[in-house]
Scaffold this active site. Structure first.
Site, PDB file in Angstrom:
ATOM      1  N   SER A 219       0.829  -1.196   0.000  1.00 55.29           N
ATOM      2  CA  SER A 219       0.000   0.000   0.000  1.00 55.29           C
ATOM      3  C   SER A 219       0.870   1.255   0.000  1.00 55.29           C
ATOM      4  O   SER A 219       1.640   1.480  -0.926  1.00 55.29           O
ATOM      5  CB  SER A 219      -0.962  -0.049   1.190  1.00 55.29           C
ATOM      6  OG  SER A 219      -1.978   0.899   1.062  1.00 55.29           O
ATOM      7  N   GLU A 354      -9.716  -5.560  -4.018  1.00 60.56           N
ATOM      8  CA  GLU A 354      -9.090  -4.483  -3.260  1.00 60.56           C
ATOM      9  C   GLU A 354     -10.101  -3.578  -2.537  1.00 60.56           C
ATOM     10  O   GLU A 354      -9.975  -3.298  -1.359  1.00 60.56           O
ATOM     11  CB  GLU A 354      -8.233  -3.620  -4.198  1.00 60.56           C
ATOM     12  CG  GLU A 354      -6.956  -4.265  -4.669  1.00 60.56           C
ATOM     13  CD  GLU A 354      -5.830  -4.171  -3.656  1.00 60.56           C
ATOM     14  OE1 GLU A 354      -6.035  -3.599  -2.569  1.00 60.56           O
ATOM     15  OE2 GLU A 354      -4.740  -4.692  -3.948  1.00 60.56           O
ATOM     16  N   HIS A 460      -8.144  -5.609   0.464  1.00 58.58           N
ATOM     17  CA  HIS A 460      -6.882  -4.881   0.418  1.00 58.58           C
ATOM     18  C   HIS A 460      -5.929  -5.352   1.515  1.00 58.58           C
ATOM     19  O   HIS A 460      -6.283  -5.388   2.688  1.00 58.58           O
ATOM     20  CB  HIS A 460      -7.163  -3.382   0.581  1.00 58.58           C
ATOM     21  CG  HIS A 460      -5.940  -2.519   0.569  1.00 58.58           C
ATOM     22  ND1 HIS A 460      -5.140  -2.383  -0.531  1.00 58.58           N
ATOM     23  CD2 HIS A 460      -5.388  -1.719   1.530  1.00 58.58           C
ATOM     24  CE1 HIS A 460      -4.148  -1.535  -0.263  1.00 58.58           C
ATOM     25  NE2 HIS A 460      -4.277  -1.137   0.988  1.00 58.58           N
TER      26      HIS A 460
END
Length: 547
Positions: A219, A354, A460
């Protein structure tokens, strides 16, 4: 100006706070317990002094080693400075302090300690003879909460790696910008590069090979690595890169992170001027306004950490990286597209679903179910009325179990998959690139989110615990998921050692070739590690036509 910019800055803070949960393993993962008084110890001489860690079972562990001096006083919002050498033996059996942070929706960590630039080393108890161990440096995600010691690296160390996890300045302390402030918007990146320089100087003392360093992150951490790939000052500091759910080539349309959140052309990147304008606004709100930038900075540096953290959204406003000077002289997305980046092999990927995490946190799992009418309104906000009609026809609500999952699929495909595929393509034109999609749609939820009937799927950062040891999740893995965790960790470790993820005993993993009809993407799911047509799975032809 503060009144004019304030709402947009606040909205950005909410969006980034939700999007950057790639580091959320921090709130749930646990590192190995500190050894007791009778535990065996390991002593290593670093370039700043001697440290004593612990030996436990198959591993050696060193925690809280300083890699830069305290960023306090006049050194708040300054380039990292060298560590002051120490005499004697410094204990390295307990974690160092977390960098300043406040609890988020998805993590409850809190810290007011600025003297936090430390790292941790985990390695096999026996390094063996011959060449040093491949070095694996982990940059945690989020950018506003967490720290390196919250990721337990024993599983990677079991594969013969020396693993380094890093604390770096977060939020306003890592990304603050202001007129007249050198390094504006890049202090987090500078910290990470200082940690990589520490690795270059000290890896051999821990049994590692400073000539074989992989930098990895998820991320926000992966976005930082895209920055390092294009940063002149990072040249030669690493030799491979792992990008997990990275945001380096991702944009955001209005409403995608919530009804009031505006569009942003570059999700992770900001011009130095834009961040300096935001810094001027924050300074005014803290009572440090004035025509003299030097005086304003002296005022800001004299404020207690707690006072700065009390400003709403102040951590999230600077959860981005500034380009246009020094560390990032140009937009990293543009540099990648045009081939101006350091030539190292890359392993890059994302999860299958995600955006379900963010839709769940915004609506169904927390604040009531998203309705069909709200789904249509969100589409109009993001795409405009005419293009929204095309999107709603392509993603009709009755084709999904709920409006929330319909919207999550739209944003996963348009924002995440589109950006991920562009990143693979840009990298793959110049360096060996190995693309993946983590596709375990029954991955255990390790974040502190409400239980309910919302299907988070392969959400995610759901792949993070499959690489980093997590005792709480270990008992929740099915046998097939445990085997997948072993395979994913083997792939990452093999890539760190050789620059290729494949080896005997693992399913083959060809490189991503942008010119081929279907560039290879490795799908990682329990009992199903195989190729996937990533562009088709995420409807990228439709999004290219839509523009």
């Amino acid at each position: 100006m503060a009144k004019r910019r304030g709402p947009a800055v606040a909205a950005l803070g909410v969006a980034v706070a939700l999007l950057a949960t790639g580091a959320c393993a921090q709130s749930a993962a646990r590192g190995p317990a500190d050894a007791g008084h009778g535990a065996p110890t390991a002593v290593v001489r670093t370039d700043a002094g001697t440290v004593r860690g612990t030996v436990s079972g198959r591993h050696r562990s060193f925690r809280g080693i300083p890699y830069a001096g305290p960023p306090t006083g006049e050194h708040r919002w300054a380039a990292p400075r060298p560590v002051r050498p120490w005499q004697g033996v410094r204990g390295a059996t307990r974690p160092g302090p977390l960098c300043p942070q406040v609890p988020a929706q998805y993590g409850g960590t809190t810290s007011l300690e600025e003297d936090c630039l430390v790292l941790n080393v985990t390695a096999p108890a026996r390094s063996g003879r011959g060449r040093g161990l491949p070095v694996f440096v982990w940059i945690h995600g989020d950018g506003t909460i967490g720290g390196g010691h919250l990721f337990d690296a024993r599983r990677l160390a079991d594969r013969g790696l020396m693993v380094v996890t890093v604390n770096y300045r977060l939020g306003v302390f890592g990304g603050f910008a202001h007129p007249g402030l050198p390094g504006s918007g890049t202090f987090a990146l500078q910290d990470q590069q200082a940690a990589l320089r520490w690795v270059a100087r000290n890896a051999a003392a821990f049994g590692g090979d400073p000539g074989n360093v992989t930098v990895a992150g998820t991320s926000f951490g992966a976005a930082a690595i895209v920055g390092h790939l294009t940063s002149p000052s990072a040249r030669g500091l690493f030799h491979r890169a792992v990008l997990s759910s990275g945001e380096g080539m991702m944009d955001m349309l209005a409403g995608m992170m919530g009804p009031q959140v505006p569009a942003y052309r570059w999700y992770t990147w900001r011009t130095v001027r834009d961040l300096r304008d935001a810094g001027r606004d924050v300074a005014a709100g803290l009572g440090c306004a004035g025509p003299d930038p030097g005086r304003a900075l002296r005022c800001l540096r004299a404020l207690p950490v707690k006072r700065i953290l009390e400003v709403p959204y102040v951590m999230n406003v600077f959860q981005a990286f500034a380009f246009g000077e020094g560390v990032l002289p140009e937009l990293p997305e543009k540099a990648l597209e045009e081939g101006r980046f350091h030539r190292v092999p890359v392993l890059s990927g994302a999860t299958r679903d995600e955006h379900r995490l963010f839709v769940g946190l915004t609506w169904d799992a927390v604040n009531g179910k998203l309705t069909e009418g709200q789904y249509e309104e969100l589409a109009v906000t993001a795409f405009g009325k005419e293009r929204a009609a095309a999107v709603l026809a392509e993603y009709p609500v009755d084709a999904f179990p709920s409006p929330a999952l319909a919207w999550a699929t739209v944003v996963t495909d348009r924002m995440w998959a589109r950006g991920t595929y562009a990143q693979h393509t840009a990298l793959g034109r110049h360096v060996p690139t190995y693309a993946y999609e983590f596709a375990d749609r029954r991955a255990p939820m390790y974040l502190p989110v409400p239980a309910g009937d919302f299907d988070f799927g392969a959400y995610h950062a759901s792949d993070t615990p499959y690489v980093f040891e997590d005792e709480a999740l270990r008992g929740r893995f099915t046998p097939a998921q445990a085997r997948l965790a072993d395979a994913v960790t083997d792939y990452w470790a093999t890539f760190a050692a050789t620059g290729r993820p494949g080896r005997r005993g693992l399913a083959p993993w060809p490189a991503f070739e942008p010119g081929s009809p279907v560039p290879h993407t490795q799908s990682l799911a329990p009992g199903a590690v195989t190729a996937v047509d990533y562009a088709a799975a995420h409807n990228l032809a439709f999004w290219r036509r839509l523009g």
